[in-house]
Scaffold this motif. Structure first.
Motif, PDB file in Angstrom:
ATOM      1  N   MET A   1       0.815  -1.159   0.000  1.00 48.85           N
ATOM      2  CA  MET A   1       0.000   0.000   0.000  1.00 48.85           C
ATOM      3  C   MET A   1       0.881   1.253   0.000  1.00 48.85           C
ATOM      4  O   MET A   1       1.926   1.266   0.628  1.00 48.85           O
ATOM      5  N   VAL A   2       0.377   2.343  -0.694  1.00 48.58           N
ATOM      6  CA  VAL A   2       1.133   3.576  -0.853  1.00 48.58           C
ATOM      7  C   VAL A   2       0.848   4.481   0.329  1.00 48.58           C
ATOM      8  O   VAL A   2      -0.287   4.615   0.780  1.00 48.58           O
ATOM      9  N   ASP A   3       1.907   5.082   0.771  1.00 47.16           N
ATOM     10  CA  ASP A   3       1.814   5.980   1.914  1.00 47.16           C
ATOM     11  C   ASP A   3       1.001   7.220   1.533  1.00 47.16           C
ATOM     12  O   ASP A   3       1.264   7.851   0.509  1.00 47.16           O
ATOM     13  N   PRO A   4       0.009   7.612   2.332  1.00 44.84           N
ATOM     14  CA  PRO A   4      -0.805   8.781   2.005  1.00 44.84           C
ATOM     15  C   PRO A   4       0.023  10.068   1.944  1.00 44.84           C
ATOM     16  O   PRO A   4      -0.292  10.993   1.182  1.00 44.84           O
ATOM     17  N   GLU A   5       1.056  10.155   2.727  1.00 45.21           N
ATOM     18  CA  GLU A   5       1.904  11.355   2.700  1.00 45.21           C
ATOM     19  C   GLU A   5       2.582  11.498   1.339  1.00 45.21           C
ATOM     20  O   GLU A   5       2.689  12.607   0.791  1.00 45.21           O
ATOM     21  N   VAL A   6       2.989  10.416   0.731  1.00 40.09           N
ATOM     22  CA  VAL A   6       3.620  10.431  -0.587  1.00 40.09           C
ATOM     23  C   VAL A   6       2.596  10.867  -1.621  1.00 40.09           C
ATOM     24  O   VAL A   6       2.891  11.673  -2.514  1.00 40.09           O
ATOM     25  N   LEU A   7       1.388  10.372  -1.519  1.00 38.97           N
ATOM     26  CA  LEU A   7       0.335  10.777  -2.445  1.00 38.97           C
ATOM     27  C   LEU A   7       0.055  12.277  -2.338  1.00 38.97           C
ATOM     28  O   LEU A   7      -0.177  12.955  -3.339  1.00 38.97           O
ATOM     29  N   GLU A   8       0.056  12.805  -1.123  1.00 34.21           N
ATOM     30  CA  GLU A   8      -0.161  14.244  -0.927  1.00 34.21           C
ATOM     31  C   GLU A   8       0.968  15.056  -1.577  1.00 34.21           C
ATOM     32  O   GLU A   8       0.726  16.075  -2.210  1.00 34.21           O
ATOM     33  N   ARG A   9       2.191  14.580  -1.403  1.00 34.06           N
ATOM     34  CA  ARG A   9       3.338  15.284  -2.008  1.00 34.06           C
ATOM     35  C   ARG A   9       3.244  15.265  -3.536  1.00 34.06           C
ATOM     36  O   ARG A   9       3.535  16.251  -4.206  1.00 34.06           O
ATOM     37  N   ILE A  10       2.857  14.111  -4.056  1.00 33.73           N
ATOM     38  CA  ILE A  10       2.708  13.998  -5.516  1.00 33.73           C
ATOM     39  C   ILE A  10       1.623  14.965  -5.996  1.00 33.73           C
ATOM     40  O   ILE A  10       1.790  15.681  -6.980  1.00 33.73           O
ATOM     41  N   ALA A  11       0.502  15.014  -5.307  1.00 35.15           N
ATOM     42  CA  ALA A  11      -0.600  15.902  -5.688  1.00 35.15           C
ATOM     43  C   ALA A  11      -0.169  17.364  -5.584  1.00 35.15           C
ATOM     44  O   ALA A  11      -0.491  18.199  -6.448  1.00 35.15           O
ATOM     45  N   ALA A  12       0.574  17.709  -4.544  1.00 34.42           N
ATOM     46  CA  ALA A  12       1.050  19.084  -4.364  1.00 34.42           C
ATOM     47  C   ALA A  12       2.029  19.461  -5.488  1.00 34.42           C
ATOM     48  O   ALA A  12       1.969  20.572  -6.038  1.00 34.42           O
ATOM     49  N   HIS A  13       2.907  18.513  -5.791  1.00 35.38           N
ATOM     50  CA  HIS A  13       3.879  18.789  -6.862  1.00 35.38           C
ATOM     51  C   HIS A  13       3.172  18.918  -8.210  1.00 35.38           C
ATOM     52  O   HIS A  13       3.506  19.778  -9.017  1.00 35.38           O
TER      53      HIS A  13
END
Length: 151
Positions: free
Chosen positions: A1-13
């Motif tokens: 499973m993907v870390d939600p913090e990484v998904l947030e960073r990807i979305a922000a970027h």
């Protein structure tokens, strides 16, 4: 499973990149519009330069080659005299003759031009110009060798 913090960073970027893309698109549109304006300005400038060059050529005194040297021609005076067709020295001579207001000797014109009037050889080229202006109708030569302005 993907870390939600990484998904947030990807979305922000991704949001940053989308914003940057919008800025670049606006800037590119501005650059293209300015480039188009410059192209129009260049065409207008080229057209005006051609027009001005044509007007100068029409007004400029004609020149011919005599003995390998360019010599300006003094045009004949027409019904509507245009002194701009004359070389600069001829225009100065006309102004001097008019300023005197009556018959003028070559010597007087030479003095006004700053020539060495004591030296006869300095006045002969000036006399030739005055005679040429008289022959072409710009001046009148009187019987006593003096010159007057034509009205």
């Amino acid at each position: 499973m993907v870390d939600p913090e990484v998904l947030e960073r990807i979305a922000a970027h991704r949001a940053e990149l989308d914003s940057l893309e919008e800025q670049l698109v606006r800037k590119l549109d501005q650059v293209r519009a300015e480039r188009d304006e410059l192209a129009v300005a260049e065409r207008v400038l080229a057209r005006m330069s051609e027009q001005i060059a044509g007007e100068r050529a029409a007004v400029a005194p004609a020149s011919v080659q005599v003995g390998g040297r360019a010599v300006l021609l003094v045009p004949h005076r027409g019904d509507s005299p245009d002194e701009t067709a004359l070389p600069g020295d001829c225009r100065r001579i006309l102004a001097i003759v008019r300023a005197v207001g009556g018959p003028v000797q070559v010597r007087t014109v030479g003095e006004e031009l700053g020539l060495q009037v004591e030296v006869r050889g300095k006045l002969e080229p000036l006399r030739a110009k005055l005679v040429k202006l008289a022959d072409r109708g710009w001046l009148r030569k009187l019987g006593d060798g003096k010159f007057t302005a034509r009205l």
